[in-house]
Design an enzyme around this catalytic site. Structure first.
Site, PDB file in Angstrom:
ATOM      1  N   CYS A 194       0.816  -1.224   0.000  1.00 15.84           N
ATOM      2  CA  CYS A 194       0.000   0.000   0.000  1.00 15.84           C
ATOM      3  C   CYS A 194       0.849   1.273   0.000  1.00 15.84           C
ATOM      4  O   CYS A 194       0.348   2.347  -0.308  1.00 15.84           O
ATOM      5  CB  CYS A 194      -0.938   0.009   1.205  1.00 15.84           C
ATOM      6  SG  CYS A 194      -2.034  -1.409   1.200  1.00 15.84           S
TER       7      CYS A 194
ATOM      8  N   ASN B  28     -10.163  -0.222  -0.218  1.00 18.31           N
ATOM      9  CA  ASN B  28      -8.710  -0.116  -0.157  1.00 18.31           C
ATOM     10  C   ASN B  28      -8.123  -0.683  -1.460  1.00 18.31           C
ATOM     11  O   ASN B  28      -8.213  -1.877  -1.703  1.00 18.31           O
ATOM     12  CB  ASN B  28      -8.222  -0.910   1.063  1.00 18.31           C
ATOM     13  CG  ASN B  28      -6.718  -0.876   1.232  1.00 18.31           C
ATOM     14  OD1 ASN B  28      -5.984  -0.495   0.322  1.00 18.31           O
ATOM     15  ND2 ASN B  28      -6.251  -1.289   2.396  1.00 18.31           N
TER      16      ASN B  28
ATOM     17  N   HIS C 178      -3.164   7.137   2.243  1.00 22.37           N
ATOM     18  CA  HIS C 178      -3.595   5.832   1.733  1.00 22.37           C
ATOM     19  C   HIS C 178      -4.976   5.532   2.317  1.00 22.37           C
ATOM     20  O   HIS C 178      -5.217   5.730   3.503  1.00 22.37           O
ATOM     21  CB  HIS C 178      -2.592   4.757   2.152  1.00 22.37           C
ATOM     22  CG  HIS C 178      -3.109   3.383   1.961  1.00 22.37           C
ATOM     23  ND1 HIS C 178      -3.647   2.963   0.769  1.00 22.37           N
ATOM     24  CD2 HIS C 178      -3.215   2.328   2.817  1.00 22.37           C
ATOM     25  CE1 HIS C 178      -4.046   1.712   0.886  1.00 22.37           C
ATOM     26  NE2 HIS C 178      -3.801   1.304   2.121  1.00 22.37           N
TER      27      HIS C 178
HETATM   28  O1  UT7 Z   1      -3.844  -1.217   3.505  1.00 20.17           O
HETATM   29  C1  UT7 Z   1      -2.972  -1.754   4.446  1.00 20.17           C
HETATM   30  C2  UT7 Z   1      -3.310  -1.316   5.763  1.00 20.17           C
HETATM   31  N1  UT7 Z   1      -4.534  -1.934   6.203  1.00 20.17           N
HETATM   32  C3  UT7 Z   1      -5.208  -1.373   7.145  1.00 20.17           C
HETATM   33  O2  UT7 Z   1      -4.796  -0.319   7.557  1.00 20.17           O
HETATM   34  C4  UT7 Z   1      -6.395  -2.080   7.737  1.00 20.17           C
HETATM   35  C5  UT7 Z   1      -6.389  -1.832   9.209  1.00 20.17           C
HETATM   36  N2  UT7 Z   1      -7.454  -2.484   9.993  1.00 20.17           N
HETATM   37  C6  UT7 Z   1      -8.749  -2.153   9.871  1.00 20.17           C
HETATM   38  O3  UT7 Z   1      -9.114  -1.378   9.030  1.00 20.17           O
HETATM   39  C7  UT7 Z   1      -9.724  -2.712  10.889  1.00 20.17           C
HETATM   40  O4  UT7 Z   1      -8.997  -3.373  11.904  1.00 20.17           O
HETATM   41  C8  UT7 Z   1     -10.748  -3.692  10.277  1.00 20.17           C
HETATM   42  C9  UT7 Z   1     -11.767  -2.938   9.433  1.00 20.17           C
HETATM   43  C10 UT7 Z   1     -10.028  -4.748   9.460  1.00 20.17           C
HETATM   44  C11 UT7 Z   1     -11.517  -4.402  11.402  1.00 20.17           C
HETATM   45  O5  UT7 Z   1     -12.114  -3.448  12.273  1.00 20.17           O
HETATM   46  P1  UT7 Z   1     -12.012  -3.663  13.844  1.00 20.17           P
HETATM   47  O6  UT7 Z   1     -12.809  -2.608  14.475  1.00 20.17           O
HETATM   48  O7  UT7 Z   1     -10.553  -3.742  14.186  1.00 20.17           O
HETATM   49  O8  UT7 Z   1     -12.747  -5.041  14.045  1.00 20.17           O
HETATM   50  P2  UT7 Z   1     -12.201  -6.396  14.676  1.00 20.17           P
HETATM   51  O9  UT7 Z   1     -11.208  -7.030  13.754  1.00 20.17           O
HETATM   52  O10 UT7 Z   1     -11.808  -6.157  16.085  1.00 20.17           O
HETATM   53  O11 UT7 Z   1     -13.507  -7.247  14.670  1.00 20.17           O
HETATM   54  C12 UT7 Z   1     -14.615  -6.932  15.518  1.00 20.17           C
HETATM   55  C13 UT7 Z   1     -15.667  -8.004  15.367  1.00 20.17           C
HETATM   56  C14 UT7 Z   1     -15.133  -9.422  15.524  1.00 20.17           C
HETATM   57  O12 UT7 Z   1     -16.105 -10.172  16.210  1.00 20.17           O
HETATM   58  P3  UT7 Z   1     -15.944 -10.495  17.788  1.00 20.17           P
HETATM   59  O13 UT7 Z   1     -14.635 -11.207  17.907  1.00 20.17           O
HETATM   60  O14 UT7 Z   1     -15.945  -9.147  18.445  1.00 20.17           O
HETATM   61  O15 UT7 Z   1     -17.141 -11.317  18.073  1.00 20.17           O
HETATM   62  C15 UT7 Z   1     -15.023  -9.915  14.115  1.00 20.17           C
HETATM   63  O16 UT7 Z   1     -15.151 -11.316  14.013  1.00 20.17           O
HETATM   64  O17 UT7 Z   1     -16.245  -7.948  14.054  1.00 20.17           O
HETATM   65  C16 UT7 Z   1     -16.202  -9.235  13.459  1.00 20.17           C
HETATM   66  N3  UT7 Z   1     -16.025  -9.073  12.031  1.00 20.17           N
HETATM   67  C17 UT7 Z   1     -17.048  -8.877  11.184  1.00 20.17           C
HETATM   68  N4  UT7 Z   1     -18.369  -8.793  11.369  1.00 20.17           N
HETATM   69  C18 UT7 Z   1     -19.154  -8.553  10.296  1.00 20.17           C
HETATM   70  C19 UT7 Z   1     -14.865  -9.039  11.324  1.00 20.17           C
HETATM   71  N5  UT7 Z   1     -15.128  -8.840  10.030  1.00 20.17           N
HETATM   72  C20 UT7 Z   1     -16.460  -8.709   9.909  1.00 20.17           C
HETATM   73  C21 UT7 Z   1     -17.335  -8.486   8.832  1.00 20.17           C
HETATM   74  N6  UT7 Z   1     -18.660  -8.410   9.057  1.00 20.17           N
HETATM   75  N7  UT7 Z   1     -16.888  -8.313   7.576  1.00 20.17           N
END
Ligand code: UT7
Length: 340
Positions: A121, A292, A262
Site C-alpha cells: 500500500c 482499499n 492511503h
Molecule cells: O492497507 C494496508 C493497511 N490496512 C489497514 O490499515 C487495515 C487496518 N485495519 C482495519 O481497518 C480494521 O482493523 C478492520 C476494518 C479490518 C476491522 O475493524 P475492527 O474494528 O478492528 O474489528 P475487529 O477485527 O476487532 O472485529 C470486531 C468483530 C469481531 O467479532 P468479535 O470477535 O468481536 O465477536 C469480528 O469477528 O467484528 C467481526 N467481524 C465482522 N463482522 C461482520 C470481522 N469482520 C467482519 C465483517 N462483518 N466483515
C-alpha cells in the site's frame, strides 16, 4: 532523511490519470457471500462499495489505461516518457514485471527502463520517490509513476475479515523535471519494518512455497491480515511520518492544503487527522466508492481532488501511506502548474 539538494532540478507532477473497472461490488452483494452486513462494513471501515476487475482488466491493462488518461490530460504522447515505475502487490504474473507488460501495451519507447516496486500500500509513495531521485540525478525528463492493483485476485472470498475491505483500480502520475526551484516534491520519508511482515502477508504462491493443490485449497496464496494490530500501527506511523516530513521541510500542518492518505479505513483517516490536529475536510477520501486499492489508492484520491479543481497552483500537499512489509512513506509536494 536528507533535505532536497537545491542545486538539483525540481520534479513535479505534471498530470494524473485513473482507471477503475465498471463492475461494482456493494456491501449488500457481499452480505450474500459471507456473514457480514452493510452496517458493519460502513461503520468499521467507511466502505460502501468497491470495483472488481474482469479477466481482461489486469494491473498492466488498468495501469496502461490510467497512464493513457494521464498522457491525454498532459497533452503528451507515449514517446515523451523516459522512465516507467509500477507499484503493485498484485502483478499480472511473477515475471516479467507488470511495468514491462504495460510498456508494450501503452507503446512506450523500447529503450527506457521499466520496473516494478513491491511496497504494497506504500508502493506509490515509494515509486514516486525512486522516480524523483532517478530523474534528479539521471538523464530522464519525464517519468510515469503508476499504482495498479487487482486485489480481487488475491482475496479469500470466504474470509469476511479481509474480503470486504479491498478493491481494484489504477492511478498514474506523470513526473516532469523543471529548473524552477522549490516546486514539486519538497521532502520525503520512506521506512520499512520486516519484523512485522506477518501482519499482512500471503504464505504460499511464491518460490518459498510454490502453489500446489493443497496451498490453493487452504487459500494460502490469499491475503491474510491482523487488522487490529495493523490499524493501531497505521495510525501511529502515518501520523509520525507526516510530522517528521513537515518538520524536515520547516512546514506546519496548517500550511498544508490537502493531506492525501492511503485509503485503508475511514477511522484511520479520522485518527490521523486528530493526531495532527487537522480538520478531516482536508483529508479527501474515496473509500466509500473504491475501498482499499493498495498502491492505487493515493493516485486515485489525488486525481479526484485535482480533477474537481480542489488543488491549486502553489498548494502544499502531503501524501502518506502505510502497508504490508511493513512499509510506510510520506511525501510533501508543492503543486505546480507550469505556465502555458
Ligand atoms: O492497507 C494496508 C493497511 N490496512 C489497514 O490499515 C487495515 C487496518 N485495519 C482495519 O481497518 C480494521 O482493523 C478492520 C476494518 C479490518 C476491522 O475493524 P475492527 O474494528 O478492528 O474489528 P475487529 O477485527 O476487532 O472485529 C470486531 C468483530 C469481531 O467479532 P468479535 O470477535 O468481536 O465477536 C469480528 O469477528 O467484528 C467481526 N467481524 C465482522 N463482522 C461482520 C470481522 N469482520 C467482519 C465483517 N462483518 N466483515
Amino acid at each position: 532523511m536528507p533535505l532536497m539538494n537545491p542545486a538539483l532540478p525540481s520534479v513535479f507532477i505534471r498530470a494524473l490519470g485513473v482507471y477503475t473497472p465498471e463492475k461494482k461490488l456493494t456491501n449488500e452483494d457481499l452480505s450474500k457471500m459471507v456473514d457480514t452486513n452493510d452496517e458493519w462494513i460502513k461503520s468499521r471501515s467507511g466502505i460502501s462499495e468497491r470495483r472488481i476487475a474482469g479477466p481482461h482488466e489486469n494491473p498492466s491493462d488498468m495501469g496502461a489505461w490510467a497512464a493513457a488518461n494521464a498522457l491525454k490530460n498532459a497533452a503528451l504522447k507515449p514517446e515523451d516518457i523516459d522512465l516507467l515505475i509500477v507499484a503493485t502487490m498484485t502483478p499480472d504474473v511473477p515475471f516479467p514485471s507488470t511495468a514491462c507488460l504495460l510498456q508494450a501495451k501503452l507503446g512506450l519507447r523500447r529503450d527506457i527502463p521499466c520496473f516494478d516496486i513491491s511496497a504494497a500500500c506504500s508502493g506509490f509513495v515509494f515509486a514516486l520517490q525512486v522516480g524523483h531521485d532517478m530523474m534528479r540525478s539521471g538523464n530522464y525528463q519525464r517519468a510515469l509513476i503508476i499504482g495498479s492493483e487487482k486485489l480481487s485476485g488475491v482475496l479469500n472470498w470466504e474470509d469476511r475479515t479481509t474480503c470486504v475491505l479491498f478493491g481494484d483500480g489504477a492511478g498514474a502520475a506523470i513526473l516532469e523535471k523543471t529548473s524552477e526551484p522549490n516546486v514539486g516534491i519538497l521532502g520525503n520519508l520512506l521506512g520499512s519494518d520486516g519484523t512485522n511482515a506477518e501482519l499482512i502477508h500471503s504464505v504460499a504462491g511464491g518460490s518459498a512455497k510454490p502453489t500446489t493443490p493443497e496451498t490453493l485449497q487452504n487459500r494460502e496464496h490469499c491475503l491474510r491480515m491482523n487488522g487490529k494490530e495493523v490499524f493501531k500501527l497505521a495510525v501511529r506511523v502515518m501520523s509520525e511520518s507526516c510530522e517528521r516530513v513537515l518538520k524536515q521541510c520547516g512546514v506546519s500542518s496548517d500550511q498544508v492544503a490537502w493531506f492525501i492518505p492511503h485509503q485503508a479505513n475511514y477511522r484511520i483517516l479520522e485518527a490521523v487527522a486528530g493526531q495532527l490536529n487537522v480538520g478531516l475536510d482536508r483529508f479527501p477520501s474515496n473509500l466509500d466508492r473504491f475501498g482499499n486499492t493498495s498502491a492505487a489508492s493515493i493516485p486515485l484520491a489525488l486525481e479526484e481532488a485535482w480533477r474537481k479543481g480542489k488543488i491549486k497552483h502553489g498548494d502544499l500537499i502531503l501524501l502518506v501511506a502505510f502497508g504490508s512489509g511493513l512499509t510506510w512513506g510520506a511525501t510533501l509536494l508543492r503543486w505546480h502548474e507550469p505556465k502555458k
